[in-house]
Design an enzyme around this catalytic site. Structure first.
Site, PDB file in Angstrom:
ATOM      1  N   SER A  48      -1.504  -0.197 -18.913  1.00  0.00           N
ATOM      2  CA  SER A  48      -2.653  -0.131 -18.006  1.00  0.00           C
ATOM      3  C   SER A  48      -2.685   1.219 -17.282  1.00  0.00           C
ATOM      4  O   SER A  48      -3.749   1.805 -17.074  1.00  0.00           O
ATOM      5  CB  SER A  48      -2.572  -1.246 -16.951  1.00  0.00           C
ATOM      6  N   LYS A  52       7.684  -4.541  -9.956  1.00  0.00           N
ATOM      7  CA  LYS A  52       7.562  -4.201 -11.379  1.00  0.00           C
ATOM      8  C   LYS A  52       7.148  -2.743 -11.561  1.00  0.00           C
ATOM      9  O   LYS A  52       7.760  -1.990 -12.318  1.00  0.00           O
ATOM     10  CB  LYS A  52       6.490  -5.134 -11.973  1.00  0.00           C
ATOM     11  N   HIS A  89       0.813  -1.213   0.000  1.00  0.00           N
ATOM     12  CA  HIS A  89       0.000   0.000   0.000  1.00  0.00           C
ATOM     13  C   HIS A  89       0.851   1.270   0.000  1.00  0.00           C
ATOM     14  O   HIS A  89       0.336   2.337   0.304  1.00  0.00           O
ATOM     15  CB  HIS A  89      -0.920   0.022   1.226  1.00  0.00           C
ATOM     16  N   HIS A  90       2.131   1.150  -0.343  1.00  0.00           N
ATOM     17  CA  HIS A  90       2.961   2.364  -0.288  1.00  0.00           C
ATOM     18  C   HIS A  90       2.495   3.387  -1.309  1.00  0.00           C
ATOM     19  O   HIS A  90       2.756   4.575  -1.183  1.00  0.00           O
ATOM     20  CB  HIS A  90       4.446   2.037  -0.509  1.00  0.00           C
ATOM     21  N   ARG A  91       1.809   2.908  -2.335  1.00  0.00           N
ATOM     22  CA  ARG A  91       1.194   3.798  -3.328  1.00  0.00           C
ATOM     23  C   ARG A  91      -0.191   3.235  -3.612  1.00  0.00           C
ATOM     24  O   ARG A  91      -0.361   2.026  -3.701  1.00  0.00           O
ATOM     25  CB  ARG A  91       1.989   3.759  -4.642  1.00  0.00           C
ATOM     26  N   LYS A 100      -2.328  -2.442  -7.965  1.00  0.00           N
ATOM     27  CA  LYS A 100      -2.625  -2.804  -9.355  1.00  0.00           C
ATOM     28  C   LYS A 100      -2.079  -4.186  -9.673  1.00  0.00           C
ATOM     29  O   LYS A 100      -0.995  -4.548  -9.244  1.00  0.00           O
ATOM     30  CB  LYS A 100      -1.927  -1.775 -10.261  1.00  0.00           C
ATOM     31  N   LYS A 133      -2.631  -8.737  -6.916  1.00  0.00           N
ATOM     32  CA  LYS A 133      -2.967  -9.778  -7.889  1.00  0.00           C
ATOM     33  C   LYS A 133      -4.213 -10.497  -7.421  1.00  0.00           C
ATOM     34  O   LYS A 133      -4.473 -10.588  -6.219  1.00  0.00           O
ATOM     35  CB  LYS A 133      -1.821 -10.788  -7.992  1.00  0.00           C
ATOM     36  N   ASP A 162       8.556   2.955 -12.840  1.00  0.00           N
ATOM     37  CA  ASP A 162       7.958   4.217 -12.371  1.00  0.00           C
ATOM     38  C   ASP A 162       6.478   4.349 -12.713  1.00  0.00           C
ATOM     39  O   ASP A 162       6.028   5.395 -13.195  1.00  0.00           O
ATOM     40  CB  ASP A 162       8.735   5.424 -12.929  1.00  0.00           C
TER      41      ASP A 162
HETATM   42  N1  GLU Z   1      -1.215  -9.128 -15.481  1.00  0.00           N
HETATM   43  C1  GLU Z   1      -0.227  -8.247 -16.016  1.00  0.00           C
HETATM   44  C2  GLU Z   1       1.090  -8.401 -15.271  1.00  0.00           C
HETATM   45  O1  GLU Z   1       1.383  -9.433 -14.728  1.00  0.00           O
HETATM   46  C3  GLU Z   1      -0.717  -6.815 -16.124  1.00  0.00           C
HETATM   47  C4  GLU Z   1      -1.141  -6.160 -14.856  1.00  0.00           C
HETATM   48  C5  GLU Z   1      -1.843  -4.809 -15.055  1.00  0.00           C
HETATM   49  O2  GLU Z   1      -1.938  -4.341 -16.174  1.00  0.00           O
HETATM   50  O3  GLU Z   1      -2.284  -4.258 -14.039  1.00  0.00           O
HETATM   51  O4  GLU Z   1       1.916  -7.522 -15.257  1.00  0.00           O
END
Ligand code: GLU
Length: 471
Positions: free
Chosen positions: A362, A94, A64-66, A70, A106, A99
């Protein structure tokens, strides 16, 4: 996991610790970066043709640092909590590396998608989404899912629709999920983004004269012999962009077998064959490989594992001939295999960097949804008019008019797809250079994964420090 093999989540943490050992952050801060902040495990019933069935699902918010956090949602028969935790952690690192201002997350649902109709998958997806809504585990500023293995734009539409139905009138609701179809608030170029990013990253790696020399390879992608494992969204597009750049696709592997053709395979022709026959096997002019894993050991320069985790293991690593492993998938290389390969001087371009193109685009989609305007809409004509004026001035000064085709090419302003691809290219090149610099500056770092994790840890640590959580 069987024997003394590490689980996927443990593997990610081995990579984390290898990098953390080189940094002097307080242990408590490192533990906070490493920990999965929230794990939501659910079992929910859906009525299918077999009656009521209970499905198991997860959403893990790693950091939750940002905010928002996602990451994709995976549908597979073998998904488990350890795997989703590992994948969520990888998302944190990642995003930091490229950045993209999100924490990592996930999701997963244990379901064999081939056993269910589209309607049943829709029920499963909508029910899973409403469970996330109920627990505040989805939202444009909270947690933003995306496609992953077993899901696509279709599922994202169902998720967005379910979310919007439960949050009527929320202005930014479309930004609750990315990877949507372009007609439903998606962005051009998202489908191929991960594969395109793999291509940009590989191209950048192969452009480094010193690295290529050390590997005994010529500089540049052209002529490089490539094997791709997996012809799903990531594998197919990676292979296609590499082929367009002059690589020779000498092998491909799918679940049911592999193909080998030293003179090169046409990726689209293989996929057409697969669609018609239901298998890639017996593709005309190629040797069919059984078991499919044999493809990983083919003679080639670059191996792109673009399927699932745990594919390059201590078992097959000694037989792998590729000089470069380009991790399109998340977690394809086990820690034991990595050691074997690094000892042999193989260049591993790590997942946390190389497959970040998906989440990068994304991020662009999320920004587009929040700004409620398509990229390129505002500036395109203005830029074209500016170029027109420039051309007119040049024509006047030189007395030479431009040919029509030349003129059109020069003045063309950017469409959404041009801006998306340009932003992705800039992101992948910039991050590669950052990682390379970290590796070059510290004699203790011999591989790109450790350098990438060092980059990630620095960035996540900095934002925790900025938040004032660790004074
Ligand atoms: N599922 C993709 C990944 O492993 C994309 C994640 C996304 O776009 O939020 O990076």
């Amino acid at each position: 996991m069987a024997g003394n093999h590490l689980s996927f989540y443990e593997t990610v943490n081995v990579y984390f610790e290898k990098a953390a050992a080189l940094l002097d952050y307080p242990r408590g801060l490192l533990e906070q970066i490493k920990a999965c902040n929230a794990v939501y495990a659910i079992q929910f019933p859906v009525r299918t043709s077999r009656g009521y069935e209970v499905f198991e699902g997860w959403r893990v918010q790693h950091s939750h640092h940002r905010l928002p956090v996602k990451g994709g949602i995976r549908y597979a028969p073998e998904v488990n909590q350890d795997e989703v935790m590992a994948l969520a952690a990888l998302m944190t690192y990642k995003c930091a590396i490229v950045d993209v201002p999100f924490g990592g997350a996930k999701g997963g649902v244990r379901v064999d998608t081939k056993q269910y109709t589209e309607e049943e998958l829709q029920h499963i997806t909508r029910r899973y989404t409403s469970e996330l809504v109920n627990k505040n585990f989805i939202g444009p500023g909270i947690d933003v899912p995306a496609p992953d293995y077993g899901t696509s734009a279709r599922e994202m539409t169902w998720i967005a629709d379910t979310y919007m139905a439960l949050n009527p009138g929320q202005l930014d609701a479309l930004a609750c999920v990315t990877g949507k179809p372009v007609t439903q608030g998606g962005i051009s170029g998202r489908v191929e983004a991960t594969g395109r990013g793999v291509y940009y990253g590989l191209r950048e790696a192969c452009d480094q004269a010193d690295e290529m020399k050390a590997l005994g390879l010529a500089r540049g992608l052209a002529g490089k012999r490539v094997v791709v494992q997996g012809l799903g969204n990531v594998g197919y597009h990676s292979a296609k962009f590499c082929q367009e750049a002059g690589c020779v696709i000498v092998g491909v592997a799918e679940r049911d077998g592999g193909l080998h053709r030293p003179q090169g395979l046409d990726v689209d022709a293989v996929v057409r064959h697969q669609k018609e026959r239901g298998t890639i096997r017996e593709f005309p002019g190629a040797r069919t490989l059984t078991p499919t894993g044999a493809a990983l050991e083919l003679d080639c320069d670059i191996l792109i594992p673009a399927a699932l985790e745990n594919q390059v293991t201590a078992d097959n690593a000694p037989r792998i001939k590729a000089r470069i492993i380009a991790e399109g998938a998340n977690g394809p290389t086990t820690a034991e295999a990595e050691k074997i390969l690094l000892d042999r001087g193989v260049l591993i371009i790590p997942d946390v960097y190389l497959n970040a193109g998906g989440v990068t685009v994304s991020y662009f989609e999320w920004v587009k949804n929040l700004s409620h305007v398509r990229f390129g809409r505002v500036g395109k004509r203005f830029e074209e008019a500016a170029s027109e004026r420039m051309l007119a001035a040049i024509e006047q000064a030189t007395g030479r008019p431009f040919a029509e085709a030349e003129r059109r090419q020069i003045v063309r302003g950017p469409d959404e797809i041009d801006l998306v691809n340009s932003g992705l290219e800039e992101t992948m090149i910039g991050a590669y250079q950052q990682i390379r610099e970290i590796k070059q500056r510290d004699a203790r770092i011999h591989d790109l994964r450790t350098a990438a994790f060092v980059s990630a840890i620095h960035k996540v640590a900095r934002s925790y420090l900025e938040l004032g959580i660790f004074p």
